[in-house]
Design a protein around this motif. Structure first.
Motif, short mmCIF file in Angstrom:
data_model
loop_
_atom_site.label_atom_id
_atom_site.label_comp_id
_atom_site.label_asym_id
_atom_site.label_seq_id
_atom_site.Cartn_x
_atom_site.Cartn_y
_atom_site.Cartn_z
N CYS A 28 0.82 -1.06 -0.39
CA CYS A 28 0.29 -0.09 0.09
C CYS A 28 1.26 0.84 -0.51
CB CYS A 28 -0.77 0.06 1.08
SG CYS A 28 -2.63 -1.12 1.11
N GLY A 29 2.13 1.29 0.82
CA GLY A 29 2.85 2.53 0.78
C GLY A 29 3.46 2.63 -0.10
N LEU A 30 4.26 1.74 -0.99
CA LEU A 30 4.67 1.66 -2.29
C LEU A 30 3.14 1.98 -3.69
CD1 LEU A 30 7.74 0.55 -3.73
CD2 LEU A 30 6.16 -1.57 -4.60
N HIS A 31 2.42 1.60 -3.53
CA HIS A 31 0.93 1.68 -4.40
C HIS A 31 1.24 3.62 -4.21
CE1 HIS A 31 -2.44 3.13 -6.67
NE2 HIS A 31 -2.57 3.20 -5.38
N VAL A 32 0.94 3.98 -3.50
CA VAL A 32 0.74 5.74 -2.99
C VAL A 32 1.68 6.70 -2.86
CG1 VAL A 32 0.51 7.01 -0.71
CG2 VAL A 32 -1.28 5.61 -0.85
N THR A 33 3.47 5.88 -3.34
CA THR A 33 4.44 6.71 -3.22
C THR A 33 4.86 7.11 -4.52
OG1 THR A 33 5.47 5.75 -1.18
CG2 THR A 33 6.46 6.56 -2.91
N ASN A 34 4.21 5.50 -5.91
CA ASN A 34 4.02 5.73 -6.90
C ASN A 34 3.03 6.62 -7.51
OD1 ASN A 34 5.57 4.39 -9.45
ND2 ASN A 34 3.64 3.13 -9.87
N THR A 35 2.13 6.86 -7.16
CA THR A 35 0.93 7.23 -7.49
C THR A 35 0.93 8.94 -7.58
OG1 THR A 35 -0.57 5.09 -7.58
CG2 THR A 35 -1.62 7.43 -7.90
N TYR A 36 1.66 8.87 -6.23
CA TYR A 36 0.94 10.40 -5.89
C TYR A 36 2.57 10.98 -5.26
CZ TYR A 36 -4.15 8.67 -5.44
OH TYR A 36 -4.99 8.05 -6.09
N LEU A 37 3.46 10.46 -5.34
CA LEU A 37 4.21 11.14 -4.71
C LEU A 37 5.71 11.00 -4.98
CD1 LEU A 37 4.68 10.37 -1.00
CD2 LEU A 37 3.74 12.08 -2.11
N CYS A 38 6.45 9.77 -6.59
CA CYS A 38 7.66 9.90 -7.11
C CYS A 38 7.70 8.25 -8.06
CB CYS A 38 8.52 9.23 -5.85
SG CYS A 38 10.42 9.61 -6.90
N THR A 39 8.02 8.38 -8.87
CA THR A 39 7.98 7.26 -10.03
C THR A 39 9.34 7.22 -10.81
OG1 THR A 39 6.88 5.91 -10.97
CG2 THR A 39 7.09 8.11 -11.98
N ALA A 40 9.41 5.97 -10.71
CA ALA A 40 10.50 5.38 -11.20
C ALA A 40 9.81 5.04 -13.24
CB ALA A 40 11.68 4.39 -10.79
N THR A 55 19.72 4.35 -25.87
CA THR A 55 19.90 2.79 -25.71
C THR A 55 18.91 2.89 -24.32
OG1 THR A 55 21.42 2.55 -24.35
CG2 THR A 55 21.75 1.76 -26.11
N GLY A 56 18.12 4.17 -23.36
CA GLY A 56 17.90 4.28 -22.54
C GLY A 56 18.37 4.97 -20.79
N ASP A 57 17.86 5.67 -20.62
CA ASP A 57 17.65 5.70 -18.81
C ASP A 57 17.13 5.96 -18.25
OD1 ASP A 57 20.37 6.43 -19.81
OD2 ASP A 57 19.91 8.68 -20.25
N LEU A 58 17.24 5.51 -17.10
CA LEU A 58 16.03 5.28 -15.62
C LEU A 58 16.02 6.14 -15.15
CD1 LEU A 58 14.05 2.74 -14.65
CD2 LEU A 58 15.65 2.79 -13.05
N PHE A 59 15.19 7.24 -14.29
CA PHE A 59 15.23 8.41 -14.14
C PHE A 59 14.04 8.18 -13.13
CE2 PHE A 59 12.42 9.15 -17.62
CZ PHE A 59 11.15 9.90 -17.14
N CYS A 153 16.07 13.33 -11.46
CA CYS A 153 17.51 12.68 -11.26
C CYS A 153 16.92 11.73 -11.64
CB CYS A 153 17.63 11.98 -9.41
SG CYS A 153 19.18 11.28 -9.27
N LYS A 154 19.04 11.25 -12.72
CA LYS A 154 18.81 10.11 -13.64
C LYS A 154 19.70 9.10 -12.49
CE LYS A 154 20.69 10.95 -17.72
NZ LYS A 154 22.07 10.87 -19.43
N ILE A 155 18.74 7.73 -12.76
CA ILE A 155 19.33 6.99 -11.84
C ILE A 155 20.73 5.40 -12.75
CG2 ILE A 155 18.01 7.42 -9.62
CD1 ILE A 155 16.05 4.89 -10.64
N TRP A 156 19.39 5.46 -13.60
CA TRP A 156 20.72 4.63 -14.37
C TRP A 156 20.61 4.56 -15.77
CZ3 TRP A 156 23.21 0.01 -12.82
CH2 TRP A 156 22.85 -1.15 -13.78
N PRO A 157 22.46 4.77 -16.39
CA PRO A 157 23.52 3.91 -16.10
C PRO A 157 23.90 4.79 -14.62
CG PRO A 157 23.93 5.53 -17.76
CD PRO A 157 22.73 5.94 -18.08
N PRO A 158 25.54 4.52 -14.41
CA PRO A 158 25.11 4.39 -12.64
C PRO A 158 26.38 5.61 -13.12
CG PRO A 158 25.44 1.73 -13.10
CD PRO A 158 25.13 2.42 -14.23
#
Length: 174
Positions: A28-40, A55-59, A153-158
Protein backbone atom coordinates in the motif's frame (compact mmCIF):
# COMPACT_ATOMS: atom_id res chain seq x y z
CA UNK A 1 -11.51 -30.45 16.16
CA UNK A 2 -10.11 -28.01 13.58
CA UNK A 3 -10.38 -25.14 16.05
CA UNK A 4 -8.52 -27.17 18.64
CA UNK A 5 -5.66 -27.77 16.16
CA UNK A 6 -5.58 -24.06 15.29
CA UNK A 7 -5.50 -23.20 18.98
CA UNK A 8 -2.34 -25.29 19.38
CA UNK A 9 -0.78 -23.48 16.40
CA UNK A 10 -1.95 -20.00 17.33
CA UNK A 11 1.58 -18.58 17.48
CA UNK A 12 2.20 -19.72 13.90
CA UNK A 13 -1.14 -18.31 12.74
CA UNK A 14 -0.47 -15.04 14.58
CA UNK A 15 2.99 -14.70 13.01
CA UNK A 16 1.62 -15.49 9.54
CA UNK A 17 -1.09 -12.84 10.04
CA UNK A 18 1.47 -10.23 11.15
CA UNK A 19 3.75 -10.96 8.20
CA UNK A 20 0.83 -10.82 5.77
CA UNK A 21 -0.22 -7.45 7.18
CA UNK A 22 3.37 -6.15 6.99
CA UNK A 23 3.56 -7.10 3.29
CA UNK A 24 0.13 -5.56 2.64
CA UNK A 25 1.17 -2.32 4.39
CA UNK A 26 4.41 -2.22 2.39
CA UNK A 27 2.54 -2.70 -0.90
CA UNK A 28 0.00 0.00 0.00
CA UNK A 29 2.82 2.40 0.85
CA UNK A 30 4.58 1.57 -2.41
CA UNK A 31 1.38 2.21 -4.37
CA UNK A 32 0.76 5.58 -2.69
CA UNK A 33 4.40 6.63 -3.22
CA UNK A 34 4.39 5.60 -6.89
CA UNK A 35 1.00 7.16 -7.65
CA UNK A 36 1.18 10.43 -5.74
CA UNK A 37 4.78 11.22 -4.76
CA UNK A 38 7.54 9.81 -6.93
CA UNK A 39 7.94 7.20 -9.65
CA UNK A 40 10.72 5.59 -11.63
CA UNK A 41 10.46 5.73 -15.42
CA UNK A 42 12.46 4.74 -18.47
CA UNK A 43 13.43 7.12 -21.26
CA UNK A 44 14.67 5.54 -24.47
CA UNK A 45 14.89 6.46 -28.11
CA UNK A 46 16.39 9.43 -29.93
CA UNK A 47 13.92 12.19 -29.00
CA UNK A 48 15.66 13.34 -25.80
CA UNK A 49 19.29 13.07 -26.94
CA UNK A 50 21.63 14.18 -25.37
CA UNK A 51 19.76 14.46 -22.04
CA UNK A 52 18.88 10.75 -22.14
CA UNK A 53 20.71 7.98 -23.98
CA UNK A 54 19.35 6.27 -27.08
CA UNK A 55 19.45 2.84 -25.40
CA UNK A 56 17.54 3.94 -22.32
CA UNK A 57 18.02 5.72 -19.03
CA UNK A 58 16.16 5.14 -15.80
CA UNK A 59 15.13 8.30 -13.95
CA UNK A 60 12.99 9.45 -11.04
CA UNK A 61 10.07 11.80 -11.54
CA UNK A 62 8.31 13.52 -8.68
CA UNK A 63 4.56 13.97 -9.02
CA UNK A 64 3.93 16.91 -6.68
CA UNK A 65 5.10 19.71 -9.01
CA UNK A 66 2.43 18.94 -11.59
CA UNK A 67 -0.30 18.79 -8.94
CA UNK A 68 0.67 22.18 -7.50
CA UNK A 69 1.47 23.98 -10.79
CA UNK A 70 5.20 24.15 -10.05
CA UNK A 71 6.52 23.08 -13.45
CA UNK A 72 8.27 25.70 -15.55
CA UNK A 73 9.71 26.00 -19.06
CA UNK A 74 12.94 24.04 -19.22
CA UNK A 75 11.76 21.21 -16.95
CA UNK A 76 11.91 17.64 -18.24
CA UNK A 77 8.43 16.23 -17.76
CA UNK A 78 6.75 12.83 -17.80
CA UNK A 79 3.64 13.09 -19.99
CA UNK A 80 0.75 10.76 -20.78
CA UNK A 81 0.91 10.49 -24.59
CA UNK A 82 -1.89 12.47 -26.27
CA UNK A 83 -1.86 9.93 -29.11
CA UNK A 84 -1.69 6.70 -27.09
CA UNK A 85 -2.90 7.05 -23.48
CA UNK A 86 -1.28 3.73 -22.55
CA UNK A 87 2.18 5.28 -23.07
CA UNK A 88 4.19 7.70 -20.99
CA UNK A 89 6.62 9.94 -22.87
CA UNK A 90 9.44 12.19 -21.70
CA UNK A 91 9.83 15.67 -23.17
CA UNK A 92 11.05 19.13 -22.24
CA UNK A 93 8.43 21.71 -21.33
CA UNK A 94 8.97 24.82 -23.47
CA UNK A 95 5.83 26.87 -22.95
CA UNK A 96 2.99 27.34 -20.50
CA UNK A 97 -0.48 28.74 -21.21
CA UNK A 98 -0.29 32.22 -22.68
CA UNK A 99 3.36 31.88 -23.77
CA UNK A 100 4.36 32.51 -27.38
CA UNK A 101 6.47 29.66 -28.67
CA UNK A 102 8.45 29.84 -31.91
CA UNK A 103 9.45 26.50 -33.34
CA UNK A 104 11.01 25.06 -36.48
CA UNK A 105 8.16 23.39 -38.37
CA UNK A 106 10.19 20.72 -40.20
CA UNK A 107 13.86 20.89 -39.15
CA UNK A 108 14.90 18.06 -41.52
CA UNK A 109 13.69 19.84 -44.67
CA UNK A 110 13.62 23.58 -44.00
CA UNK A 111 14.29 26.32 -41.51
CA UNK A 112 10.73 27.69 -41.69
CA UNK A 113 9.50 28.77 -38.27
CA UNK A 114 6.04 29.27 -36.89
CA UNK A 115 4.83 30.92 -33.71
CA UNK A 116 1.89 29.82 -31.58
CA UNK A 117 0.36 31.09 -28.38
CA UNK A 118 -0.18 28.20 -25.98
CA UNK A 119 -3.91 28.08 -25.16
CA UNK A 120 -5.34 28.09 -21.64
CA UNK A 121 -4.92 24.79 -19.82
CA UNK A 122 -2.20 23.54 -22.20
CA UNK A 123 1.59 23.32 -22.41
CA UNK A 124 4.07 23.10 -25.27
CA UNK A 125 6.50 20.15 -25.12
CA UNK A 126 9.39 19.19 -27.40
CA UNK A 127 12.13 16.62 -27.40
CA UNK A 128 15.70 17.90 -27.04
CA UNK A 129 16.54 16.29 -30.40
CA UNK A 130 14.15 18.16 -32.71
CA UNK A 131 15.26 16.05 -35.67
CA UNK A 132 13.85 12.84 -34.17
CA UNK A 133 11.02 13.75 -31.84
CA UNK A 134 7.25 13.53 -32.07
CA UNK A 135 5.98 16.34 -29.87
CA UNK A 136 3.86 19.51 -29.86
CA UNK A 137 5.24 20.47 -33.27
CA UNK A 138 3.15 17.61 -34.70
CA UNK A 139 0.31 17.14 -32.19
CA UNK A 140 -0.10 20.73 -31.01
CA UNK A 141 -0.33 21.99 -27.45
CA UNK A 142 -0.84 19.25 -24.86
CA UNK A 143 -3.43 19.53 -22.06
CA UNK A 144 -1.80 20.29 -18.71
CA UNK A 145 -3.76 17.40 -17.20
CA UNK A 146 -1.58 14.95 -19.17
CA UNK A 147 1.53 15.98 -17.22
CA UNK A 148 2.34 13.15 -14.80
CA UNK A 149 5.54 14.34 -13.17
CA UNK A 150 8.78 16.26 -13.37
CA UNK A 151 12.02 14.35 -13.88
CA UNK A 152 14.63 15.27 -11.31
CA UNK A 153 17.26 12.52 -11.07
CA UNK A 154 18.87 10.11 -13.51
CA UNK A 155 19.58 6.81 -11.73
CA UNK A 156 20.76 4.55 -14.56
CA UNK A 157 23.36 4.14 -16.01
CA UNK A 158 25.35 4.50 -12.79
CA UNK A 159 28.10 6.63 -14.36
CA UNK A 160 25.48 9.29 -15.19
CA UNK A 161 23.74 9.20 -11.81
CA UNK A 162 22.75 12.69 -10.72
CA UNK A 163 20.19 15.45 -10.72
CA UNK A 164 18.75 16.76 -13.97
CA UNK A 165 19.04 20.49 -14.54
CA UNK A 166 17.81 22.67 -17.33
CA UNK A 167 21.10 22.25 -19.22
CA UNK A 168 19.45 20.91 -22.36
CA UNK A 169 16.97 23.77 -22.51
CA UNK A 170 16.61 25.07 -26.04
CA UNK A 171 15.84 28.70 -25.21
CA UNK A 172 17.42 29.89 -21.96
CA UNK A 173 15.63 33.26 -22.29
CA UNK A 174 12.24 31.67 -21.39
Amino acid sequence: MVLRKLWHHRSIVREAWHRTMAVANFLCGLHVTNTYLCTAALAYGPSMLPTFNLTGDLFLAERLSTRFDKVRPGDVVLVRSPEDPRKLIVKRLLGMEGDSVTYVVDPKNSSRCDTVVVPKGHVWIEGDNIYASRDSRQVGPVPYSLLEGKAFCKIWPPKEFGFLGQSGMKNPDL
